[in-house]
Design an enzyme around this catalytic site. Structure first.
Site, PDB file in Angstrom:
ATOM      1  N   ASP A   7       0.856  -1.186   0.000  1.00 30.08           N
ATOM      2  CA  ASP A   7       0.000   0.000   0.000  1.00 30.08           C
ATOM      3  C   ASP A   7       0.893   1.237   0.000  1.00 30.08           C
ATOM      4  O   ASP A   7       2.126   1.125  -0.148  1.00 30.08           O
ATOM      5  CB  ASP A   7      -1.003  -0.035   1.174  1.00 30.08           C
ATOM      6  CG  ASP A   7      -0.351   0.255   2.527  1.00 30.08           C
ATOM      7  OD1 ASP A   7       0.891   0.377   2.595  1.00 30.08           O
ATOM      8  OD2 ASP A   7      -1.096   0.366   3.519  1.00 30.08           O
ATOM      9  N   THR A  66       2.899  -1.212   8.719  1.00 32.11           N
ATOM     10  CA  THR A  66       3.331  -2.115   9.801  1.00 32.11           C
ATOM     11  C   THR A  66       3.594  -3.536   9.321  1.00 32.11           C
ATOM     12  O   THR A  66       4.213  -4.324  10.039  1.00 32.11           O
ATOM     13  CB  THR A  66       2.234  -2.213  10.869  1.00 32.11           C
ATOM     14  OG1 THR A  66       1.048  -2.714  10.234  1.00 32.11           O
ATOM     15  CG2 THR A  66       1.949  -0.854  11.494  1.00 32.11           C
ATOM     16  N   HIS A  97      10.118 -24.001   8.886  1.00 32.74           N
ATOM     17  CA  HIS A  97       9.073 -24.657   9.688  1.00 32.74           C
ATOM     18  C   HIS A  97       7.677 -24.521   9.096  1.00 32.74           C
ATOM     19  O   HIS A  97       6.877 -25.442   9.195  1.00 32.74           O
ATOM     20  CB  HIS A  97       9.037 -24.065  11.101  1.00 32.74           C
ATOM     21  CG  HIS A  97      10.247 -24.386  11.914  1.00 32.74           C
ATOM     22  ND1 HIS A  97      10.210 -24.492  13.282  1.00 32.74           N
ATOM     23  CD2 HIS A  97      11.526 -24.627  11.564  1.00 32.74           C
ATOM     24  CE1 HIS A  97      11.420 -24.776  13.743  1.00 32.74           C
ATOM     25  NE2 HIS A  97      12.245 -24.855  12.710  1.00 32.74           N
TER      26      HIS A  97
END
Ligand code: RB5
Length: 141
Positions: A7, A66, A97
């Protein structure tokens, strides 16, 4: 082929990621956004995630302010395992993993130096193929 989505909050860092992928000779498809004008991150998360989920792209890189919103949105697409990573250990571990197929980062959280190292680790670390990890990923699906 690497799917890219960001964004406005991630646009600047994504330009650095694009330059880095080009320096490495890696192919990518950019699903936007294409400027710092305010946009809605779910749109770009979904476009890039669909490209990975369909097999059109093997992996994806997502960036917002974020990394949180864009990773939450991408993880709504079946088959997507988007990992929010702001350190090298997590980037390596999530490939080994979780066989994460998308990397999410926050441009307001880390700088380009660390981000590009995380990108390299994410792209270059193979899945462990350990039975227990395969089982757990199957349980998520
Ligand atoms: C946009 O201002 C910001 O909310 C977005 O980039 C992201 O941080 C959301 O999780």
């Amino acid at each position: 082929m690497i799917a890219l989505g960001c964004d406005h909050g991630g646009y600047g860092l994504m330009q650095e990621v694009i330059r880095h992928l080009e320096d490495r000779g890696l192919e990518y498809k950019n699903y936007g956004c294409y400027s710092e004008e305010s946009v809605d991150y779910p749109v770009y998360a979904k476009a890039a995630a669909n490209a990975v989920a369909s097999g059109e792209c093997e992996k994806g890189i997502l960036i917002c302010g974020t990394g949180i919103g864009i990773s939450i949105a991408a993880n709504k697409v079946p088959g997507i395992r988007a990992a929010l990573c702001h350190d090298c250990f997590s980037a390596e571990a999530t490939r080994q993993h979780n066989d994460a197929n998308m990397l999410a980062m926050g441009a307001r959280v880390i700088g380009p130096g660390l981000a590009l190292k995380i990108v390299d680790i994410f792209l270059d670390t193979p899945f462990s193929n350990d039975e227990r990890h395969i089982r757990r990923i199957g349980m998520i699906e």
